[in-house]
Design a protein around this motif. Sequence first.
Motif, short mmCIF file in Angstrom:
data_model
loop_
_atom_site.label_atom_id
_atom_site.label_comp_id
_atom_site.label_asym_id
_atom_site.label_seq_id
_atom_site.Cartn_x
_atom_site.Cartn_y
_atom_site.Cartn_z
N LYS A 18 0.84 -1.20 0.00
CA LYS A 18 0.00 0.00 0.00
C LYS A 18 0.87 1.25 0.00
N VAL A 19 0.50 2.20 -0.84
CA VAL A 19 1.20 3.48 -0.95
C VAL A 19 0.16 4.58 -0.80
N SER A 20 0.44 5.54 0.08
CA SER A 20 -0.46 6.67 0.30
C SER A 20 0.22 7.96 -0.12
N LEU A 21 -0.57 8.87 -0.65
CA LEU A 21 -0.02 10.18 -1.00
C LEU A 21 0.52 10.86 0.26
N SER A 22 -0.17 10.71 1.38
CA SER A 22 0.29 11.36 2.62
C SER A 22 1.67 10.87 3.05
N ASP A 23 2.05 9.65 2.66
CA ASP A 23 3.38 9.14 2.97
C ASP A 23 4.47 9.85 2.17
N LEU A 24 4.07 10.55 1.12
CA LEU A 24 5.04 11.20 0.22
C LEU A 24 5.14 12.71 0.47
N LYS A 25 4.51 13.18 1.55
CA LYS A 25 4.59 14.62 1.87
C LYS A 25 6.05 15.03 1.98
N GLY A 26 6.37 16.17 1.43
CA GLY A 26 7.74 16.65 1.40
C GLY A 26 8.41 16.39 0.05
N LYS A 27 7.74 15.60 -0.80
CA LYS A 27 8.26 15.31 -2.13
C LYS A 27 7.35 15.92 -3.18
N ILE A 28 7.91 16.21 -4.34
CA ILE A 28 7.11 16.58 -5.49
C ILE A 28 6.67 15.27 -6.13
N VAL A 29 5.37 15.12 -6.31
CA VAL A 29 4.81 13.88 -6.84
C VAL A 29 4.17 14.15 -8.19
N ILE A 30 4.57 13.38 -9.18
CA ILE A 30 3.97 13.46 -10.51
C ILE A 30 3.11 12.22 -10.67
N LEU A 31 1.79 12.43 -10.79
CA LEU A 31 0.86 11.33 -11.04
C LEU A 31 0.57 11.29 -12.53
N ASP A 32 0.65 10.13 -13.13
CA ASP A 32 0.31 9.94 -14.54
C ASP A 32 -0.77 8.87 -14.60
N PHE A 33 -2.02 9.29 -14.83
CA PHE A 33 -3.14 8.36 -14.95
C PHE A 33 -3.12 7.77 -16.35
N TRP A 34 -3.20 6.43 -16.45
CA TRP A 34 -3.03 5.77 -17.74
C TRP A 34 -3.71 4.40 -17.74
N ALA A 35 -3.74 3.78 -18.92
CA ALA A 35 -4.21 2.40 -19.09
C ALA A 35 -3.41 1.76 -20.22
N THR A 36 -3.34 0.43 -20.20
CA THR A 36 -2.55 -0.28 -21.21
C THR A 36 -3.13 -0.16 -22.61
N TRP A 37 -4.42 0.12 -22.73
CA TRP A 37 -5.07 0.23 -24.03
C TRP A 37 -5.01 1.65 -24.60
N ILE A 61 11.82 14.06 -5.82
CA ILE A 61 10.87 13.89 -6.91
C ILE A 61 10.42 12.44 -6.97
N LYS A 62 9.10 12.21 -7.10
CA LYS A 62 8.55 10.86 -7.17
C LYS A 62 7.54 10.79 -8.32
N PHE A 63 7.80 9.92 -9.28
CA PHE A 63 6.88 9.68 -10.39
C PHE A 63 6.03 8.46 -10.05
N ILE A 64 4.71 8.61 -10.17
CA ILE A 64 3.78 7.51 -9.91
C ILE A 64 2.83 7.40 -11.08
N PHE A 65 2.71 6.19 -11.61
CA PHE A 65 1.83 5.92 -12.74
C PHE A 65 0.60 5.20 -12.20
#
Length: 158
Positions: A18-37, A61-65
């Motif tokens: 499990k990964v929570s956004l609140s656990d990443l406070k203090g970092k710049i987080v890039i969320l990329d919403f996507w699908a394989t299709w 910096i944290k990239f999350i897909f």
Amino acid sequence: MIKKTAPDFTLEDLNGQKVSLSDLKGKIVILDFWATWCSPCIQSFPGMQASIEKYKDDDRIKFIFVNTWESDINPQEKVKTFLKNNNYLFNVLFDNSNTPVNAIATSYGVRGIPHKVVIDQNGFIRFESSGSSSNINSIVSEMSAKIELILTEPQPNN
């Protein structure tokens, strides 16, 4: 730049952790919403991989897909195969398992993918964009500009 509170979430990664956004406070987080299709998502991935490479040694910096809107019964296996076949080193979270269907995409107002959200160190959404380009340099420049704007912005004293 915008400034609105990013909805918190807890999602599972490829390993079931499990990964929570609140656990990443203090970092710049890039969320990329996507699908394989999603063809535009896939076209943007070489540029996103290059962006990850550029910032791989910067622990701020944290990239999350965020995989969402998959129609497959087992999206985890489909995503693992996709990543392996394309040699992508993405940190993937699933908006399809153990939550109401696509709850995170909905809370972020995602109406089309790819949809990118850049969250600052204090948990505020600073940039949002939908759609993408297949131009690697353009994507890296765009991601870098957004990240650098956040990094150079004066931070409030806590």
